[in-house]
Design an enzyme around this catalytic site. Sequence first.
Site, PDB file in Angstrom:
ATOM      1  CB  ILE A  38      -1.027  -0.016   1.275  1.00 12.93           C
ATOM      2  CG1 ILE A  38      -0.269   0.135   2.449  1.00 12.93           C
ATOM      3  CG2 ILE A  38      -1.839  -1.025   1.218  1.00 12.93           C
ATOM      4  CD1 ILE A  38      -1.071   0.443   3.880  1.00 12.93           C
ATOM      5  NE  ARG A  49       3.478   7.652  -3.750  1.00 13.78           N
ATOM      6  CZ  ARG A  49       2.451   7.849  -2.810  1.00 13.78           C
ATOM      7  NH1 ARG A  49       1.643   6.883  -2.652  1.00 13.78           N
ATOM      8  NH2 ARG A  49       2.265   9.070  -2.536  1.00 13.78           N
ATOM      9  CD  GLU A  73      -0.144   4.169  -8.895  1.00 10.44           C
ATOM     10  OE1 GLU A  73       0.176   3.122  -7.994  1.00 10.44           O
ATOM     11  OE2 GLU A  73      -0.602   5.111  -8.261  1.00 10.44           O
ATOM     12  CG  HIS A  76      -2.609   4.909  -5.636  1.00 10.51           C
ATOM     13  ND1 HIS A  76      -1.662   5.560  -6.041  1.00 10.51           N
ATOM     14  CD2 HIS A  76      -2.882   5.403  -4.219  1.00 10.51           C
ATOM     15  CE1 HIS A  76      -1.088   6.117  -4.913  1.00 10.51           C
ATOM     16  NE2 HIS A  76      -1.635   6.137  -3.865  1.00 10.51           N
TER      17      HIS A  76
HETATM   18  C1  8YV Z   1      -3.231   9.787  -2.406  1.00  7.26           C
HETATM   19  C2  8YV Z   1      -1.296   8.455  -1.346  1.00  7.26           C
HETATM   20  O1  8YV Z   1      -4.772   9.750  -2.823  1.00  7.26           O
HETATM   21  O2  8YV Z   1      -1.284  10.115   0.317  1.00  7.26           O
HETATM   22  C3  8YV Z   1      -0.626   9.247  -0.368  1.00  7.26           C
HETATM   23  O3  8YV Z   1       0.649   9.596  -0.265  1.00  7.26           O
HETATM   24  O4  8YV Z   1      -0.810   7.732  -2.067  1.00  7.26           O
HETATM   25  C4  8YV Z   1      -2.791   8.964  -1.588  1.00  7.26           C
HETATM   26  O5  8YV Z   1      -3.675   8.968  -0.264  1.00  7.26           O
HETATM   27  C5  8YV Z   1      -2.439   9.825  -3.545  1.00  7.26           C
HETATM   28  O6  8YV Z   1      -1.114   9.934  -3.584  1.00  7.26           O
HETATM   29  C6  8YV Z   1      -2.968  10.639  -4.644  1.00  7.26           C
HETATM   30  O7  8YV Z   1      -2.478  12.175  -4.302  1.00  7.26           O
END
Ligand code: 8YV
Length: 329
Positions: A238, A240, A269, A287
């Site tokens: 969860i 990256r 992605e 995501h």
């Molecule tokens: C975001 C995420 O929705 O906060 C983060 O780092 O991965 C997610 O919560 C996504 O990055 C879009 O900005």
Amino acid sequence: MSKPRILVARAIFPDIVDRLREHFDVEANPDDVIWTPAELAARLADKDGVLTTGSQRIDAALLAAAPRLKICANMAVGYNNFDVDAMTAAGVQGTNTPDVLTETTADFGFALLMATARRMAESEHFLRAGQWTKWSYDMFAGSDIHGSTLGIIGMGRIGQGIAKRGAHGFGMKVIYHNRSRLSTALEAECKATYVGKDELLRTADHVMLVVPYTAASHHTIGAAELGLMKPTATLINIARGGIVDDAALAVALRERRIAAAGLDVFEGEPSVHPDLLTVPNVVLTPHIASATVPTRRAMANLAADNLIAFFGGRGPLTPVNQPQAGLLR
Ligand code: 8YV
């Protein structure tokens, strides 16, 4: 005096855009067009600030094309879309949205773990396809969550939230690996034991990745690491895309070198490695770990509040860098 000019680079809650309009001259993107880097740069040429999501890359070339830009407020806790060194050198403030998404994201990590270990996606596809004609003793038999060993790589706020859910809610033995050890008090609160990465991979029944993406964390899990894991183990990402070598994972899943994986993030992605789409023992989500309405609103509001506080002279609320005062644009 004219208001600072702000770009809201992706569609967000309209009422939060309206709130920004009370403070700024706002260009929004209600149709949620995905701009190319050149299109983004053209829109930022006359802007003082920008509200970004993880999908806008802020780098030296873009900063050079946006001479008035003073702040990039990311609507995400992760900010690997920012070249922080380039921003600091250019005197541009960056902010993110920590804390407001911690519990929601930890909930999702657990949901994905449960779905993966208990084969929920695979069995639902089977049922929808009309293949369920009789019960059998080993039908979609998966692995247990309760009482098993959970290995967490990356023990920041979200990792700690997952550890607490596992230890206190499901009686799991929690082991973790992190750049630095937690304090004794935090380890006790999370009921978590620090171990080396290889030991974690060898002993965990479920491996959860919650580490930020940096050059150093690229392919934290590749073929060699997958080879250390138990054949019965599950892997959950969860964090990256790029933390896992998705091609190597698809091979390991197909050859059943690990039992299953749950992935919310992917290399490149929204494209997904085609081999991951054809293996049955993987749960794939687009995501959405922070995607509840209250949490996405809290993230957008915090990004907006960072812009409002910064231009109000009160400093950013949740900065990710500290450009020298003399350097700030
Ligand atoms: C975001 C995420 O929705 O906060 C983060 O780092 O991965 C997610 O919560 C996504 O990055 C879009 O900005």
